[in-house]
Write an enzyme that holds these catalytic residues in place. Structure first.
Site, PDB file in Angstrom:
ATOM      1  N   CYS A   1       0.813  -1.230   0.000  1.00 28.89           N
ATOM      2  CA  CYS A   1       0.000   0.000   0.000  1.00 28.89           C
ATOM      3  C   CYS A   1       0.840   1.270   0.000  1.00 28.89           C
ATOM      4  O   CYS A   1       0.304   2.366  -0.186  1.00 28.89           O
ATOM      5  CB  CYS A   1      -0.955  -0.005   1.182  1.00 28.89           C
TER       6      CYS A   1
ATOM      7  N   HIS B   1      -2.855   6.856   3.219  1.00 26.19           N
ATOM      8  CA  HIS B   1      -3.350   5.593   2.676  1.00 26.19           C
ATOM      9  C   HIS B   1      -4.740   5.339   3.256  1.00 26.19           C
ATOM     10  O   HIS B   1      -4.973   5.524   4.453  1.00 26.19           O
ATOM     11  CB  HIS B   1      -2.387   4.463   3.047  1.00 26.19           C
TER      12      HIS B   1
ATOM     13  N   ASN C   1     -10.304  -0.046   0.889  1.00 18.27           N
ATOM     14  CA  ASN C   1      -8.846   0.013   0.813  1.00 18.27           C
ATOM     15  C   ASN C   1      -8.407  -0.518  -0.553  1.00 18.27           C
ATOM     16  O   ASN C   1      -8.578  -1.701  -0.841  1.00 18.27           O
ATOM     17  CB  ASN C   1      -8.259  -0.835   1.945  1.00 18.27           C
TER      18      ASN C   1
HETATM   19  O1  UT7 Z   1      -3.447  -1.587   3.773  1.00 16.47           O
HETATM   20  C1  UT7 Z   1      -3.192  -2.094   5.048  1.00 16.47           C
HETATM   21  C2  UT7 Z   1      -4.248  -3.082   5.335  1.00 16.47           C
HETATM   22  N1  UT7 Z   1      -4.818  -3.310   6.562  1.00 16.47           N
HETATM   23  C3  UT7 Z   1      -5.148  -2.438   7.526  1.00 16.47           C
HETATM   24  O2  UT7 Z   1      -4.826  -1.289   7.564  1.00 16.47           O
HETATM   25  C4  UT7 Z   1      -5.969  -3.026   8.621  1.00 16.47           C
HETATM   26  C5  UT7 Z   1      -5.682  -2.462   9.970  1.00 16.47           C
HETATM   27  N2  UT7 Z   1      -6.636  -2.963  10.934  1.00 16.47           N
HETATM   28  C6  UT7 Z   1      -7.911  -2.540  10.967  1.00 16.47           C
HETATM   29  O3  UT7 Z   1      -8.330  -1.737  10.147  1.00 16.47           O
HETATM   30  C7  UT7 Z   1      -8.795  -3.063  12.062  1.00 16.47           C
HETATM   31  O4  UT7 Z   1      -8.026  -3.821  12.978  1.00 16.47           O
HETATM   32  C8  UT7 Z   1      -9.967  -3.934  11.539  1.00 16.47           C
HETATM   33  C9  UT7 Z   1     -10.983  -3.066  10.812  1.00 16.47           C
HETATM   34  C10 UT7 Z   1      -9.438  -5.012  10.609  1.00 16.47           C
HETATM   35  C11 UT7 Z   1     -10.676  -4.613  12.706  1.00 16.47           C
HETATM   36  O5  UT7 Z   1     -11.121  -3.638  13.641  1.00 16.47           O
HETATM   37  P1  UT7 Z   1     -10.800  -3.819  15.191  1.00 16.47           P
HETATM   38  O6  UT7 Z   1     -11.476  -2.728  15.899  1.00 16.47           O
HETATM   39  O7  UT7 Z   1      -9.323  -3.948  15.348  1.00 16.47           O
HETATM   40  O8  UT7 Z   1     -11.551  -5.163  15.508  1.00 16.47           O
HETATM   41  P2  UT7 Z   1     -10.949  -6.487  16.118  1.00 16.47           P
HETATM   42  O9  UT7 Z   1     -10.073  -7.185  15.122  1.00 16.47           O
HETATM   43  O10 UT7 Z   1     -10.391  -6.171  17.459  1.00 16.47           O
HETATM   44  O11 UT7 Z   1     -12.264  -7.349  16.271  1.00 16.47           O
HETATM   45  C12 UT7 Z   1     -13.299  -6.996  17.183  1.00 16.47           C
HETATM   46  C13 UT7 Z   1     -14.420  -8.012  17.055  1.00 16.47           C
HETATM   47  C14 UT7 Z   1     -13.923  -9.454  17.040  1.00 16.47           C
HETATM   48  O12 UT7 Z   1     -14.846 -10.218  17.764  1.00 16.47           O
HETATM   49  P3  UT7 Z   1     -14.489 -10.679  19.278  1.00 16.47           P
HETATM   50  O13 UT7 Z   1     -13.231 -11.472  19.140  1.00 16.47           O
HETATM   51  O14 UT7 Z   1     -14.314  -9.401  20.039  1.00 16.47           O
HETATM   52  O15 UT7 Z   1     -15.694 -11.466  19.653  1.00 16.47           O
HETATM   53  C15 UT7 Z   1     -13.998  -9.841  15.587  1.00 16.47           C
HETATM   54  O16 UT7 Z   1     -14.222 -11.213  15.391  1.00 16.47           O
HETATM   55  O17 UT7 Z   1     -15.088  -7.812  15.789  1.00 16.47           O
HETATM   56  C16 UT7 Z   1     -15.177  -9.049  15.115  1.00 16.47           C
HETATM   57  N3  UT7 Z   1     -15.174  -8.805  13.675  1.00 16.47           N
HETATM   58  C17 UT7 Z   1     -16.278  -8.480  12.983  1.00 16.47           C
HETATM   59  N4  UT7 Z   1     -17.557  -8.333  13.363  1.00 16.47           N
HETATM   60  C18 UT7 Z   1     -18.443  -7.998  12.415  1.00 16.47           C
HETATM   61  C19 UT7 Z   1     -14.126  -8.826  12.823  1.00 16.47           C
HETATM   62  N5  UT7 Z   1     -14.544  -8.517  11.583  1.00 16.47           N
HETATM   63  C20 UT7 Z   1     -15.867  -8.311  11.655  1.00 16.47           C
HETATM   64  C21 UT7 Z   1     -16.837  -7.964  10.710  1.00 16.47           C
HETATM   65  N6  UT7 Z   1     -18.110  -7.806  11.136  1.00 16.47           N
HETATM   66  N7  UT7 Z   1     -16.563  -7.754   9.404  1.00 16.47           N
END
Ligand code: UT7
Length: 323
Positions: free
Chosen positions: A108, A232, A262
């Site tokens: 990215c 980004h 993204n």
């Molecule tokens: O170009 C570079 C590419 N990547 C990035 O920049 C990604 C960087 N990371 C992020 O943007 C964020 O970490 C995410 C958007 C991927 C996730 O957000 P988060 O606030 O860090 O959520 P999390 O991973 O801590 O997950 C929280 C909860 C989890 O459930 P539990 O374990 O708390 O029960 C996940 O399983 O949200 C759950 N979850 C979802 N729920 C509904 C994960 N994805 C989803 C979803 N819908 N799509």
């Protein structure tokens, strides 16, 4: 020796996939996706070469220069259409470009890496570069994985860059790579994107802030002098956290991720072109691009905006360009 921007262009596939569309196939919700990422919809379809060529064609038209006047094509992409030859070969052919061309993969951060590479080549004899960031991330997305499927999209963005005597528009830059972190975001050949989202998030904010600060320091520019931040487009919360830590008003960030998701290498040129087309920049404004991505790579570039159609361009007192 330096460079200036002559034109810009973007391309997005026609097919729109909304969060509601994803709710039908995944255990997710529009509310969760908007709240956690800021994304509302993304575009999906076409090939990387087709998106790159469409964005490149618009950039050439905007610049008012012939394809045959381009000395070099740089295509930043993590999603080439095939392993060999480079996707830039198809784009070169489609546009009828002259000169050389190559693909660049810095995930990215690719567009910022490409900008810095172009700057170096323009300073050492290359006259005109077409720089494109284009991706079809939908082809390497696991559509059954809610952790990643809600985040990515396809698109392309391009700039026509020209050599100028004098400083030009790129004032300072910073590039970096931490190969220790390569497993937190990866896709095997033929595989799909695997990501430790929380770890990427944490590191992203840190590297973006540090890289942006180093770039500002090199140019002796203060954060409050930045008119437009072009980050980004991965997650609105990453962008807001970076703005707050840098001391740049959140309103100064260019945002398209709500409409595009993204798009990796395409995200910075898509956001930059959107800000230009929305009239957010005036001649002399300082623009800070900053990206991060798999690797983990990062890159920042500080530019002084000058509308190629008006005013005096750096290095050319009459604002002219040759064609
Ligand atoms: O170009 C570079 C590419 N990547 C990035 O920049 C990604 C960087 N990371 C992020 O943007 C964020 O970490 C995410 C958007 C991927 C996730 O957000 P988060 O606030 O860090 O959520 P999390 O991973 O801590 O997950 C929280 C909860 C989890 O459930 P539990 O374990 O708390 O029960 C996940 O399983 O949200 C759950 N979850 C979802 N729920 C509904 C994960 N994805 C989803 C979803 N819908 N799509």
């Amino acid at each position: 020796m330096g460079m200036r921007i002559l034109g810009w262009g973007t391309a997005l596939p026609d097919k729109v996939v909304t969060n509601e569309d994803l709710e039908r196939t995944l255990d997710t919700s529009d509310e969760w996706i908007v709240d956690r990422s800021g994304i509302r919809e993304r575009r999906i379809g076409e090939s990387t070469a087709a998106l790159a060529a469409a964005a490149g064609r618009k950039a050439l038209e905007r610049a008012g220069v012939e394809a045959s006047s381009i000395d070099l094509l740089i295509l930043a992409t993590t999603t080439p259409d095939q392993t060999v030859p480079a996707t830039s070969a198809a784009v070169h052919r489609a546009l009828g470009l002259a000169g050389g061309g190559f693909d660049l993969n810095a995930a990215c951060s690719g567009f910022v890496y490409g900008l810095v590479a172009a700057h170096g080549l323009l300073a050492t004899g290359t006259r005109r570069v077409l720089l494109v960031g284009a991706e079809t991330l939908s082809r390497i997305t696991d559509w059954s994985d809610r952790n990643t499927a809600v985040l990515f999209g396809d698109g392309g963005g391009a700039l026509v860059l020209e050599h100028v005597p004098g400083e030009g528009q790129l004032l300072a830059f910073d590039l970096g790579l931490d190969g220790e972190a390569r497993e937190i975001l990866m896709a095997d050949v033929g595989g799909t994107i695997q990501m430790d989202g929380r770890e990427v998030f944490k590191r992203a904010v840190r590297v973006v802030v540090e890289s942006a600060k180093r770039t500002l320091d090199r140019a002796k520019v203060r954060a409050d002098e930045i008119k437009l931040l072009v980050p980004h487009q991965a997650n609105i919360r990453i962008i807001q956290a970076a703005c707050d830590r840098l001391g740049i008003d959140r309103e100064r960030a260019a945002i398209v991720l709500d409409r595009t998701g993204n798009t990796s290498s395409a995200s910075i040129p898509l956001a930059f072109a959107d800000a230009i087309d929305s009239g957010r920049l005036e001649d002399g404004d300082l623009v800070l691009m900053t990206g991060f991505g798999a690797g983990m790579t990062w890159g920042s570039a500080l530019l002084r905006w000058q509308d190629p159609g008006t005013g005096t361009l750096p290095g050319r007192e009459d604002g002219s360009h040759d064609d």
